[in-house]
Design an enzyme around this catalytic site. Structure first.
Site, PDB file in Angstrom:
ATOM      1  N   LYS A  13      56.231  46.783  -0.590  1.00 51.90           N
ATOM      2  CA  LYS A  13      57.414  46.486   0.219  1.00 51.90           C
ATOM      3  C   LYS A  13      57.634  47.551   1.294  1.00 51.90           C
ATOM      4  O   LYS A  13      57.870  47.226   2.454  1.00 51.90           O
ATOM      5  CB  LYS A  13      58.663  46.414  -0.687  1.00 51.90           C
ATOM      6  CG  LYS A  13      58.554  45.370  -1.791  1.00 51.90           C
ATOM      7  CD  LYS A  13      59.826  45.301  -2.648  1.00 51.90           C
ATOM      8  CE  LYS A  13      60.116  46.555  -3.440  1.00 51.90           C
ATOM      9  NZ  LYS A  13      59.249  46.755  -4.615  1.00 51.90           N
ATOM     10  N   ARG A  88      68.419  44.155  -6.383  1.00 52.15           N
ATOM     11  CA  ARG A  88      67.574  44.199  -7.571  1.00 52.15           C
ATOM     12  C   ARG A  88      68.230  43.529  -8.757  1.00 52.15           C
ATOM     13  O   ARG A  88      67.622  43.459  -9.827  1.00 52.15           O
ATOM     14  CB  ARG A  88      67.326  45.655  -7.937  1.00 52.15           C
ATOM     15  CG  ARG A  88      65.950  46.198  -7.562  1.00 52.15           C
ATOM     16  CD  ARG A  88      65.969  47.655  -7.964  1.00 52.15           C
ATOM     17  NE  ARG A  88      64.692  48.261  -8.137  1.00 52.15           N
ATOM     18  CZ  ARG A  88      64.021  48.903  -7.180  1.00 52.15           C
ATOM     19  NH1 ARG A  88      64.468  48.926  -5.952  1.00 52.15           N
ATOM     20  NH2 ARG A  88      62.885  49.492  -7.457  1.00 52.15           N
ATOM     21  N   ARG A 127      49.217  56.461  -5.655  1.00 51.42           N
ATOM     22  CA  ARG A 127      50.036  56.551  -4.444  1.00 51.42           C
ATOM     23  C   ARG A 127      50.490  57.979  -4.119  1.00 51.42           C
ATOM     24  O   ARG A 127      50.873  58.740  -4.994  1.00 51.42           O
ATOM     25  CB  ARG A 127      51.269  55.660  -4.646  1.00 51.42           C
ATOM     26  CG  ARG A 127      52.372  55.862  -3.641  1.00 51.42           C
ATOM     27  CD  ARG A 127      53.279  54.680  -3.599  1.00 51.42           C
ATOM     28  NE  ARG A 127      54.293  54.708  -4.639  1.00 51.42           N
ATOM     29  CZ  ARG A 127      55.242  53.778  -4.735  1.00 51.42           C
ATOM     30  NH1 ARG A 127      55.268  52.755  -3.905  1.00 51.42           N
ATOM     31  NH2 ARG A 127      56.135  53.864  -5.684  1.00 51.42           N
ATOM     32  N   ARG A 161      55.691  60.828  -6.057  1.00 50.57           N
ATOM     33  CA  ARG A 161      57.012  60.615  -6.625  1.00 50.57           C
ATOM     34  C   ARG A 161      57.040  60.952  -8.108  1.00 50.57           C
ATOM     35  O   ARG A 161      56.106  60.653  -8.837  1.00 50.57           O
ATOM     36  CB  ARG A 161      57.424  59.160  -6.414  1.00 50.57           C
ATOM     37  CG  ARG A 161      58.097  58.933  -5.083  1.00 50.57           C
ATOM     38  CD  ARG A 161      58.239  57.486  -4.762  1.00 50.57           C
ATOM     39  NE  ARG A 161      58.802  56.700  -5.861  1.00 50.57           N
ATOM     40  CZ  ARG A 161      59.097  55.405  -5.740  1.00 50.57           C
ATOM     41  NH1 ARG A 161      58.889  54.784  -4.590  1.00 50.57           N
ATOM     42  NH2 ARG A 161      59.575  54.739  -6.747  1.00 50.57           N
ATOM     43  N   ARG A 172      59.941  50.618 -15.185  1.00 49.22           N
ATOM     44  CA  ARG A 172      60.259  49.970 -13.903  1.00 49.22           C
ATOM     45  C   ARG A 172      59.803  48.525 -13.890  1.00 49.22           C
ATOM     46  O   ARG A 172      60.478  47.642 -13.354  1.00 49.22           O
ATOM     47  CB  ARG A 172      59.624  50.745 -12.741  1.00 49.22           C
ATOM     48  CG  ARG A 172      60.420  51.994 -12.371  1.00 49.22           C
ATOM     49  CD  ARG A 172      59.558  53.075 -11.784  1.00 49.22           C
ATOM     50  NE  ARG A 172      59.078  52.761 -10.439  1.00 49.22           N
ATOM     51  CZ  ARG A 172      58.031  53.360  -9.866  1.00 49.22           C
ATOM     52  NH1 ARG A 172      57.342  54.267 -10.543  1.00 49.22           N
ATOM     53  NH2 ARG A 172      57.667  53.035  -8.650  1.00 49.22           N
TER      54      ARG A 172
HETATM   55  P1  ADP Z   1      59.821  51.043  -6.519  1.00 52.11           P
HETATM   56  O1  ADP Z   1      60.076  49.735  -5.849  1.00 52.11           O
HETATM   57  O2  ADP Z   1      58.494  51.639  -6.171  1.00 52.11           O
HETATM   58  O3  ADP Z   1      60.036  51.028  -8.012  1.00 52.11           O
HETATM   59  P2  ADP Z   1      62.109  52.295  -5.144  1.00 52.11           P
HETATM   60  O4  ADP Z   1      61.774  53.416  -4.247  1.00 52.11           O
HETATM   61  O5  ADP Z   1      62.587  51.034  -4.540  1.00 52.11           O
HETATM   62  O6  ADP Z   1      60.841  52.125  -6.034  1.00 52.11           O
HETATM   63  O7  ADP Z   1      63.203  52.752  -6.215  1.00 52.11           O
HETATM   64  C1  ADP Z   1      63.048  53.903  -7.017  1.00 52.11           C
HETATM   65  C2  ADP Z   1      64.153  53.962  -8.081  1.00 52.11           C
HETATM   66  O8  ADP Z   1      65.439  54.020  -7.452  1.00 52.11           O
HETATM   67  C3  ADP Z   1      64.239  52.756  -9.010  1.00 52.11           C
HETATM   68  O9  ADP Z   1      63.348  52.833 -10.095  1.00 52.11           O
HETATM   69  C4  ADP Z   1      65.708  52.821  -9.432  1.00 52.11           C
HETATM   70  O10 ADP Z   1      65.929  53.818 -10.396  1.00 52.11           O
HETATM   71  C5  ADP Z   1      66.415  53.252  -8.168  1.00 52.11           C
HETATM   72  N1  ADP Z   1      66.817  52.092  -7.315  1.00 52.11           N
HETATM   73  C6  ADP Z   1      66.365  51.815  -6.063  1.00 52.11           C
HETATM   74  N2  ADP Z   1      66.949  50.708  -5.561  1.00 52.11           N
HETATM   75  C7  ADP Z   1      67.802  50.274  -6.540  1.00 52.11           C
HETATM   76  C8  ADP Z   1      68.693  49.169  -6.655  1.00 52.11           C
HETATM   77  N3  ADP Z   1      68.817  48.270  -5.661  1.00 52.11           N
HETATM   78  N4  ADP Z   1      69.407  49.029  -7.796  1.00 52.11           N
HETATM   79  C9  ADP Z   1      69.295  49.914  -8.796  1.00 52.11           C
HETATM   80  N5  ADP Z   1      68.467  50.972  -8.772  1.00 52.11           N
HETATM   81  C10 ADP Z   1      67.722  51.169  -7.650  1.00 52.11           C
END
Ligand code: ADP
Ligand code: ZN
Length: 214
Positions: A13, A88, A127, A161, A172
Site C-alpha cells: 500500500k 482498519r 523490508r 521497523r 498483524r
Molecule cells: P502495516 O500495514 O505494514 O501493518 P502500518 O504502517 O499501516 O503497517 O501500521 C503499523 C501499526 O500502526 C499497526 O500494526 C497498528 O498498530 C497501527 N495502526 C496503523 N493504522 C492503524 C489504524 N487505522 N487503526 C489502528 N491501528 C493502526
C-alpha cells in the site's frame, strides 16, 4: 479523487501510494506513518501507542480517527486523498464516510490489493526504508544500494521497523483478518470496491491500479 488502499500488511500500500502521489498530485494519509512520527517525536500519544504497535495490535479507533480528522482539516485537498492503512475497522470506515461527507467530499474508490500470505511474510521480513525520505527497499527485489546511499535522496539511514519481525507480523495478520478484512464486504456492498493483483512487480501493480481508477 479520494481513494482507500486496502490490504494486509506487506501488500504494498505504501509503495503504491507514493507512486500515486508523484503521478497525480494526491496526498497520502498513512495512519501508520502518523503514529510512527508521534513515537519519534515522543508525544504522550506516541508513548501510549508504542507497545501496542510493536506487538502488532491495532491502536484504538479514537486515536486514529482523531489523527485523520486533524489531517483532513489541515491539508488542502489537492488531487485528492489516498488513505493508506486507514480505515482498519468498520467503526473507522463509518467515521471516514462521515468526515468526508461533512467536508462535502466523497470516497471514489477502494482498491483491494490481493497478496497471498506466504508472500507477505517474505516481503515484510525483507523490508527496509530510508529513514530520511521513506523510500521502501526489499533485500531480494530492491536492495539498499551498495554505496550505502538511498537512491532517492542520498540519505544513509537505512531503517527496519520494530514491528517487522515474524512474531509481530503474525499478530498483524490476525488483526487484518479479524478486524480489517470485513471492510472488503462493506465496500463491495457500497459499490466502491475494485480488486487488483498485488503480487506482480511494482510497475505491474501500479498499472493495475491505474486501470482500476480509470
Ligand atoms: P502495516 O500495514 O505494514 O501493518 P502500518 O504502517 O499501516 O503497517 O501500521 C503499523 C501499526 O500502526 C499497526 O500494526 C497498528 O498498530 C497501527 N495502526 C496503523 N493504522 C492503524 C489504524 N487505522 N487503526 C489502528 N491501528 C493502526
Ligand atoms: Zn531516501
Amino acid at each position: 479523487m479520494n481513494i482507500i488502499l486496502l490490504g494486509p500488511p506487506g501488500a504494498g500500500k505504501g509503495t503504491q501510494a507514493r507512486i500515486l502521489v508523484d503521478e497525480r498530485d494526491m496526498v497520502q494519509l498513512s495512519t501508520g506513518d502518523m503514529l510512527r512520527a508521534a513515537r519519534t517525536s515522543g508525544t504522550a500519544m506516541g508513548k501510549k501507542v508504542a507497545d501496542v504497535m510493536d506487538r502488532g495490535e491495532l491502536v484504538t479507533d479514537e486515536i486514529v480517527i482523531g489523527l485523520i480528522r486533524e489531517q483532513l482539516e489541515d491539508t488542502s485537498h489537492a488531487g485528492g486523498f489516498i488513505f493508506d492503512g486507514f480505515p482498519r475497522t468498520l467503526a473507522q470506515a463509518d467515521a471516514l464516510g462521515a468526515l468526508l461527507a461533512d467536508m462535502g467530499h466523497k470516497l471514489d474508490c477502494v482498491i483491494e490489493m490481493q497478496v497471498d500470505d506466504d508472500a507477505l511474510v517474505a516481503r515484510i521480513t525483507a523490508r527496509s526504508t530510508c529513514g530520511n525520505c521513506g523510500e521502501v527497499y526489499n533485500d531480494a527485489t530492491k536492495p539498499w544500494p551498495a554505496d550505502g546511499k538511498c537512491s532517492n535522496c542520498g540519505g544513509t539511514d537505512q531503517t527496519r521497523r520494530a514491528d517487522d519481525n515474524e512474531e509481530s507480523l503474525k499478530t498483524r495478520l490476525l488483526a487484518y483478518y479479524k478486524q480489517t478484512s470485513p471492510l472488503i464486504g462493506y465496500y463491495y456492498a457500497k459499490g466502491d470496491l475494485k480488486s487488483v493483483d498485488g503480487l506482480g512487480s511494482m510497475e505491474a501493480v501500479a498499472a493495475a491500479i491505474k486501470g482500476a481508477l480509470g
